[in-house]
Scaffold this motif. Structure first.
Motif, mmCIF file in Angstrom:
data_model
loop_
_atom_site.group_PDB
_atom_site.id
_atom_site.type_symbol
_atom_site.label_atom_id
_atom_site.label_comp_id
_atom_site.label_asym_id
_atom_site.label_seq_id
_atom_site.Cartn_x
_atom_site.Cartn_y
_atom_site.Cartn_z
ATOM 1 N N MET A 29 0.830 -1.209 0.000
ATOM 2 C CA MET A 29 0.000 0.000 0.000
ATOM 3 C C MET A 29 0.862 1.255 0.000
ATOM 4 N N ASP A 30 0.290 2.346 -0.532
ATOM 5 C CA ASP A 30 0.921 3.646 -0.292
ATOM 6 C C ASP A 30 0.446 4.158 1.076
ATOM 7 N N LEU A 31 1.026 5.257 1.548
ATOM 8 C CA LEU A 31 0.725 5.731 2.896
ATOM 9 C C LEU A 31 -0.747 6.085 3.057
ATOM 10 N N ASP A 32 -1.339 6.740 2.063
ATOM 11 C CA ASP A 32 -2.742 7.130 2.189
ATOM 12 C C ASP A 32 -3.642 5.917 2.345
ATOM 13 N N THR A 33 -3.364 4.875 1.572
ATOM 14 C CA THR A 33 -4.179 3.658 1.657
ATOM 15 C C THR A 33 -3.985 2.979 3.007
ATOM 16 N N ALA A 34 -2.741 2.970 3.495
ATOM 17 C CA ALA A 34 -2.481 2.366 4.801
ATOM 18 C C ALA A 34 -3.191 3.132 5.911
ATOM 19 N N LEU A 35 -3.200 4.458 5.828
ATOM 20 C CA LEU A 35 -3.903 5.256 6.833
ATOM 21 C C LEU A 35 -5.403 4.976 6.806
ATOM 22 N N ALA A 36 -5.943 4.812 5.617
ATOM 23 C CA ALA A 36 -7.365 4.500 5.501
ATOM 24 C C ALA A 36 -7.676 3.125 6.091
ATOM 25 N N GLU A 37 -6.772 2.176 5.883
ATOM 26 C CA GLU A 37 -6.978 0.842 6.451
ATOM 27 C C GLU A 37 -6.877 0.876 7.970
ATOM 28 N N GLU A 38 -5.955 1.682 8.500
ATOM 29 C CA GLU A 38 -5.876 1.835 9.952
ATOM 30 C C GLU A 38 -7.169 2.419 10.515
ATOM 31 N N ALA A 39 -7.734 3.393 9.818
ATOM 32 C CA ALA A 39 -8.990 3.991 10.276
ATOM 33 C C ALA A 39 -10.112 2.956 10.267
ATOM 34 N N ARG A 40 -10.161 2.133 9.215
ATOM 35 C CA ARG A 40 -11.191 1.100 9.126
ATOM 36 C C ARG A 40 -11.077 0.115 10.283
ATOM 37 N N LEU A 41 -9.859 -0.315 10.563
ATOM 38 C CA LEU A 41 -9.655 -1.292 11.631
ATOM 39 C C LEU A 41 -9.949 -0.683 13.003
ATOM 40 N N GLN A 42 -9.511 0.556 13.223
ATOM 41 C CA GLN A 42 -9.789 1.185 14.521
ATOM 42 C C GLN A 42 -11.290 1.395 14.718
ATOM 43 N N ARG A 43 -11.999 1.703 13.647
ATOM 44 C CA ARG A 43 -13.458 1.850 13.750
ATOM 45 C C ARG A 43 -14.083 0.529 14.193
ATOM 46 N N GLU A 44 -13.618 -0.563 13.595
ATOM 47 C CA GLU A 44 -14.149 -1.895 13.905
ATOM 48 C C GLU A 44 -13.772 -2.329 15.320
ATOM 49 N N LEU A 45 -12.504 -2.175 15.664
ATOM 50 C CA LEU A 45 -12.048 -2.617 16.983
ATOM 51 C C LEU A 45 -12.571 -1.709 18.093
ATOM 52 N N GLY A 46 -12.758 -0.432 17.783
ATOM 53 C CA GLY A 46 -13.264 0.506 18.784
ATOM 54 C C GLY A 46 -14.686 0.229 19.202
ATOM 55 N N ALA A 47 -15.420 -0.528 18.373
ATOM 56 C CA ALA A 47 -16.798 -0.883 18.705
ATOM 57 C C ALA A 47 -16.891 -2.221 19.435
ATOM 58 N N ALA A 48 -15.737 -2.867 19.668
ATOM 59 C CA ALA A 48 -15.727 -4.196 20.265
ATOM 60 C C ALA A 48 -15.573 -4.132 21.783
ATOM 61 N N ASN A 49 -15.857 -5.260 22.430
ATOM 62 C CA ASN A 49 -15.800 -5.333 23.891
ATOM 63 C C ASN A 49 -14.383 -5.111 24.422
ATOM 64 N N ASP A 50 -13.374 -5.636 23.714
ATOM 65 C CA ASP A 50 -12.014 -5.559 24.248
ATOM 66 C C ASP A 50 -11.526 -4.122 24.401
ATOM 67 N N TYR A 51 -11.932 -3.241 23.523
ATOM 68 C CA TYR A 51 -11.538 -1.837 23.653
ATOM 69 C C TYR A 51 -12.140 -1.234 24.920
ATOM 70 N N ARG A 52 -13.419 -1.475 25.124
ATOM 71 C CA ARG A 52 -14.069 -0.949 26.335
ATOM 72 C C ARG A 52 -13.430 -1.541 27.587
ATOM 73 N N GLU A 53 -13.164 -2.839 27.540
ATOM 74 C CA GLU A 53 -12.547 -3.494 28.694
ATOM 75 C C GLU A 53 -11.144 -2.947 28.947
ATOM 76 N N GLY A 54 -10.387 -2.747 27.908
ATOM 77 C CA GLY A 54 -9.031 -2.232 28.054
ATOM 78 C C GLY A 54 -9.012 -0.849 28.675
ATOM 79 N N VAL A 55 -9.918 0.019 28.214
ATOM 80 C CA VAL A 55 -9.974 1.379 28.753
ATOM 81 C C VAL A 55 -10.442 1.370 30.202
ATOM 82 N N GLU A 56 -11.480 0.574 30.497
ATOM 83 C CA GLU A 56 -11.987 0.495 31.864
ATOM 84 C C GLU A 56 -10.924 -0.044 32.819
ATOM 85 N N ALA A 57 -10.182 -1.069 32.366
ATOM 86 C CA ALA A 57 -9.123 -1.636 33.203
ATOM 87 C C ALA A 57 -8.010 -0.624 33.435
#
Length: 267
Positions: free
Chosen positions: A227-255
């Motif tokens: 990937m070029d940098l722009d595409t990689a940044l977009a993929e990071e945003a996609r993954l963070q959006r997905e993982l940020g909605a998951a239980n482990d993110y909430r658990e990690g922050v609460e812990a």
């Protein structure tokens, strides 16, 4: 009944798969392929498994393909058709590589001796490679007139760069484990007697971490290589959006806020 070709052990959330043809240095046959792929599929389907360790029984990790196996042994009789090695790759090695690279949990290779040919690249397909100091890695393919397989042509340049990759692949020299670690081919070496405990400790640590985030990290880094940098940044945003909605993110922050150890459950 004959002994299984893959030994399966469980310790908490860690599953250990041991190649079990020690008299043949755990070299591959079609039967070993079938048992290993089935064991990996079973681990992938088991929600209780959060890390897999791959190792070898006896004094070797895996010496690669068993050249006496009928599926690859050349027929030297006059007029005999050559063996279709491409079919062997497509039917056996390709699916094995794809399964390891797409496991829903981290995979650790504990290399306890020689890892040669397909055995070397099988180890390198894993997420983290831990090796005994006496272990070695050999790209033995050119010694029998072949090219690296089991993902070797894809893995080697990404791990050590094109110059070292070509030298390792073309010359086929034995690479001691400590040198493999020094050049970035593998993660780490440990004393021979400490390998099992070190692998168990590493796997236990990974099993306690957020599996989905670890697997997404693997996928993102693999994809970013093309990937070029722009595409990689977009993929990071996609993954963070997905993982940020998951239980482990909430658990990690609460812990973190509660100053306690997190208990991750997503997979």
């Amino acid at each position: 009944m004959s002994e299984p070709l893959v030994l399966v052990g469980n310790a908490g959330a860690v599953r250990t798969l041991s190649l079990n043809r020690p008299a043949a240095l755990n070299s591959f046959t079609s039967e070993l392929h079938a048992e290993l792929l089935a064991a990996l599929e079973a681990a992938a389907a088991d929600a209780e498994v959060r890390c897999v360790v791959l190792t070898g029984a006896g004094r070797a990790f895996c010496a690669g393909q068993d050249l006496a196996d009928p599926m690859v042994a050349p027929d030297t009789s006059p007029g005999a058709a050559p063996k279709d090695l491409g079919h062997v790759i497509e039917k056996l090695y390709g699916p094995l590589v794809q399964r390891i690279r797409s496991m829903p949990v981290p995979v650790v290779a504990a290399v306890n001796g020689v890892a040669a040919g397909a055995g070397a690249n099988l180890a390198l397909c894993c997420d983290l490679v831990l090796a005994a100091r006496s272990a070695s890695f050999i790209q033995a393919f050119t010694k029998i007139g072949l090219v690296p397989d089991t993902g070797g042509t894809w893995l080697l340049p990404r791990l050590v760069g094109p110059a070292r990759a070509l030298g390792i692949a073309m010359l086929g020299d034995k690479l001691p484990a400590e040198e493999a670690a020094r050049i970035g081919l593998i993660w780490q070496t440990v004393d021979d007697a400490a390998l099992a405990d070190a692998a168990a400790a590493l796997a236990g640590r990974l099993a306690a971490m957020p599996s989905r985030a670890l697997v997404a990290t693997r996928a993102a880094m693999n994809a970013a290589q093309t990937m070029d940098l722009d595409t990689a940044l977009a993929e990071e945003a996609r993954l963070q959006r997905e993982l940020g909605a998951a239980n482990d993110y909430r658990e990690g922050v609460e812990a973190f806020r509660a100053k306690r150890a997190p208990v991750f459950k997503d997979r």
